[in-house]
Write a protein that holds these residues in place. Structure first.
Motif, PDB file in Angstrom:
ATOM      1  N   ILE A  62      -1.151   7.479   4.554  1.00 41.30           N
ATOM      2  CA  ILE A  62      -1.213   6.976   5.840  1.00 41.30           C
ATOM      3  C   ILE A  62      -0.570   5.201   5.312  1.00 41.30           C
ATOM      4  O   ILE A  62      -0.898   4.905   4.556  1.00 41.30           O
ATOM      5  CB  ILE A  62      -2.550   6.886   6.374  1.00 41.30           C
ATOM      6  CG1 ILE A  62      -3.027   8.358   6.737  1.00 41.30           C
ATOM      7  CG2 ILE A  62      -2.494   6.043   7.593  1.00 41.30           C
ATOM      8  CD1 ILE A  62      -4.542   8.077   7.081  1.00 41.30           C
ATOM      9  N   SER A  63       0.285   5.194   6.180  1.00 36.06           N
ATOM     10  CA  SER A  63       0.956   3.768   6.357  1.00 36.06           C
ATOM     11  C   SER A  63       0.687   3.099   7.405  1.00 36.06           C
ATOM     12  O   SER A  63       0.229   3.398   8.497  1.00 36.06           O
ATOM     13  CB  SER A  63       2.541   4.020   6.042  1.00 36.06           C
ATOM     14  OG  SER A  63       3.360   2.664   6.448  1.00 36.06           O
ATOM     15  N   GLY A  64       0.845   1.569   7.258  1.00 41.38           N
ATOM     16  CA  GLY A  64       0.505   0.812   8.536  1.00 41.38           C
ATOM     17  C   GLY A  64       1.621   0.091   9.258  1.00 41.38           C
ATOM     18  O   GLY A  64       1.581  -0.581   9.921  1.00 41.38           O
ATOM     19  N   LYS A  87       4.018  11.566   4.852  1.00 42.67           N
ATOM     20  CA  LYS A  87       3.535  10.214   5.207  1.00 42.67           C
ATOM     21  C   LYS A  87       3.466   9.876   6.653  1.00 42.67           C
ATOM     22  O   LYS A  87       4.333   9.999   7.397  1.00 42.67           O
ATOM     23  CB  LYS A  87       4.603   9.199   4.714  1.00 42.67           C
ATOM     24  CG  LYS A  87       4.059   7.811   4.708  1.00 42.67           C
ATOM     25  CD  LYS A  87       5.243   6.789   4.521  1.00 42.67           C
ATOM     26  CE  LYS A  87       5.800   6.661   3.329  1.00 42.67           C
ATOM     27  NZ  LYS A  87       6.965   5.742   2.809  1.00 42.67           N
ATOM     28  N   VAL A  88       2.071   9.546   6.882  1.00 43.11           N
ATOM     29  CA  VAL A  88       1.713   9.356   8.348  1.00 43.11           C
ATOM     30  C   VAL A  88       1.848   8.132   8.762  1.00 43.11           C
ATOM     31  O   VAL A  88       1.393   7.125   8.139  1.00 43.11           O
ATOM     32  CB  VAL A  88       0.656  10.065   8.821  1.00 43.11           C
ATOM     33  CG1 VAL A  88       0.021   9.927  10.271  1.00 43.11           C
ATOM     34  CG2 VAL A  88       0.435  11.373   8.267  1.00 43.11           C
ATOM     35  N   ASN A  89       2.461   7.485   9.795  1.00 47.03           N
ATOM     36  CA  ASN A  89       2.727   6.060  10.088  1.00 47.03           C
ATOM     37  C   ASN A  89       2.115   6.242  11.549  1.00 47.03           C
ATOM     38  O   ASN A  89       2.783   6.192  12.730  1.00 47.03           O
ATOM     39  CB  ASN A  89       4.144   5.732  10.479  1.00 47.03           C
ATOM     40  CG  ASN A  89       4.890   5.850   9.040  1.00 47.03           C
ATOM     41  OD1 ASN A  89       4.362   5.322   8.208  1.00 47.03           O
ATOM     42  ND2 ASN A  89       5.956   6.623   8.972  1.00 47.03           N
ATOM     43  N   PRO A  90       0.691   6.162  11.802  1.00 44.06           N
ATOM     44  CA  PRO A  90      -0.017   6.219  13.059  1.00 44.06           C
ATOM     45  C   PRO A  90       0.529   4.956  14.069  1.00 44.06           C
ATOM     46  O   PRO A  90       0.146   5.297  15.263  1.00 44.06           O
ATOM     47  CB  PRO A  90      -1.451   6.358  12.829  1.00 44.06           C
ATOM     48  CG  PRO A  90      -1.574   5.847  11.396  1.00 44.06           C
ATOM     49  CD  PRO A  90      -0.150   6.098  10.624  1.00 44.06           C
ATOM     50  N   GLY A 150       9.684  -1.596  -1.952  1.00 46.12           N
ATOM     51  CA  GLY A 150       9.840  -0.228  -2.491  1.00 46.12           C
ATOM     52  C   GLY A 150       8.897   0.822  -2.393  1.00 46.12           C
ATOM     53  O   GLY A 150       9.439   1.910  -2.546  1.00 46.12           O
ATOM     54  N   ILE A 151       7.851   0.465  -1.968  1.00 51.00           N
ATOM     55  CA  ILE A 151       6.741   1.699  -1.898  1.00 51.00           C
ATOM     56  C   ILE A 151       7.130   2.591  -0.399  1.00 51.00           C
ATOM     57  O   ILE A 151       6.664   3.475  -0.311  1.00 51.00           O
ATOM     58  CB  ILE A 151       5.409   1.228  -1.781  1.00 51.00           C
ATOM     59  CG1 ILE A 151       5.144   0.355  -0.552  1.00 51.00           C
ATOM     60  CG2 ILE A 151       4.933   0.645  -3.124  1.00 51.00           C
ATOM     61  CD1 ILE A 151       3.639  -0.045  -0.489  1.00 51.00           C
ATOM     62  N   HIS A 152       7.828   1.806   0.248  1.00 53.60           N
ATOM     63  CA  HIS A 152       8.444   2.593   1.627  1.00 53.60           C
ATOM     64  C   HIS A 152       9.697   3.014   1.386  1.00 53.60           C
ATOM     65  O   HIS A 152      10.279   3.538   2.613  1.00 53.60           O
ATOM     66  CB  HIS A 152       8.100   1.692   2.832  1.00 53.60           C
ATOM     67  CG  HIS A 152       6.637   1.571   3.087  1.00 53.60           C
ATOM     68  ND1 HIS A 152       5.767   2.588   3.341  1.00 53.60           N
ATOM     69  CD2 HIS A 152       5.868   0.518   3.144  1.00 53.60           C
ATOM     70  CE1 HIS A 152       4.596   1.990   3.291  1.00 53.60           C
ATOM     71  NE2 HIS A 152       4.720   0.671   3.252  1.00 53.60           N
ATOM     72  N   GLY A 157      11.342   3.909  -4.346  1.00 54.76           N
ATOM     73  CA  GLY A 157      12.079   2.810  -5.295  1.00 54.76           C
ATOM     74  C   GLY A 157      12.865   3.320  -6.418  1.00 54.76           C
ATOM     75  O   GLY A 157      13.289   2.435  -7.188  1.00 54.76           O
ATOM     76  N   LYS A 158      12.671   4.612  -6.568  1.00 48.87           N
ATOM     77  CA  LYS A 158      13.527   5.122  -7.768  1.00 48.87           C
ATOM     78  C   LYS A 158      14.728   5.522  -7.551  1.00 48.87           C
ATOM     79  O   LYS A 158      15.200   5.792  -6.444  1.00 48.87           O
ATOM     80  CB  LYS A 158      12.657   6.258  -8.396  1.00 48.87           C
ATOM     81  CG  LYS A 158      11.414   5.994  -8.847  1.00 48.87           C
ATOM     82  CD  LYS A 158      10.544   7.567  -9.357  1.00 48.87           C
ATOM     83  CE  LYS A 158       9.089   7.361  -9.431  1.00 48.87           C
ATOM     84  NZ  LYS A 158       8.566   8.473  -9.553  1.00 48.87           N
TER      85      LYS A 158
END
Length: 165
Positions: A62-64, A87-90, A150-152, A157-158
């Motif tokens: 889950i992402s904010g 990946k959930v972006n609520p 990079g985490i999103h 980020g690779k």
């Protein structure tokens, strides 16, 4: 600490902390100054790699993130697939006012750095205070053409060949 305050207030359990591996830091950034010459590599070793370790064994996270935060997030979907993981972006369609209203209604504490002029908080060397009227994320990587750590990014980020940043 703010983190501990939230854990207690919300009754969170199984909270885990992942830091960069000492061996990775010793090899990639022994002097702790990588942020001065290569912020992408610094974010990769300090955020992207630990998150990849933290997500091992999970099928979703889950992402904010919210669409209002930046142009690069304006078309954010509520659900994404990232490295085979959901990946959930609520909060994707929430506004800044929605966030403040929710926090007030649920008596959530404001991060102490917000009152000091940091409406968007990242790593210490790459986050600066934001002046009144500036974009709230203006203090992140100020003066650089960088908007995300990079985490999103897709594939965390690779590079496509898996070589890293």
């Amino acid at each position: 600490l703010y983190r501990d305050q939230l854990i207690e207030q919300l009754g969170l359990t199984d909270v885990r902390t992942f830091k960069p591996a000492r061996e990775d830091l010793a090899e990639t950034d022994p002097a702790g100054m990588l942020w001065m010459s290569d912020t992408d590599a610094c974010c990769h070793i300090r955020k992207v790699v630990p998150l990849a370790r933290a997500l091992t064994g999970f099928e979703a996270w889950i992402s904010g993130r919210k669409r209002f935060q930046s142009k690069t997030r304006s078309a954010l979907d509520a659900f994404e697939i990232d490295e085979g993981r959901v990946k959930v972006n609520p909060l994707a369609d929430w506004t800044a006012a929605d966030i403040l209203d929710y926090a007030k209604t649920h008596e959530l504490p404001t991060h102490p750095l917000v009152a000091q002029g940091y409406p968007s908080i990242g790593c210490m060397p790459c986050t600066s205070k934001v002046a009144p009227g500036e974009d709230p994320r203006a203090g992140r990587w100020r003066g650089q053409d960088k908007t995300e750590c990079g985490i999103h990014w897709p594939i965390h980020g690779k590079e496509i060949d898996g070589s890293g940043i």
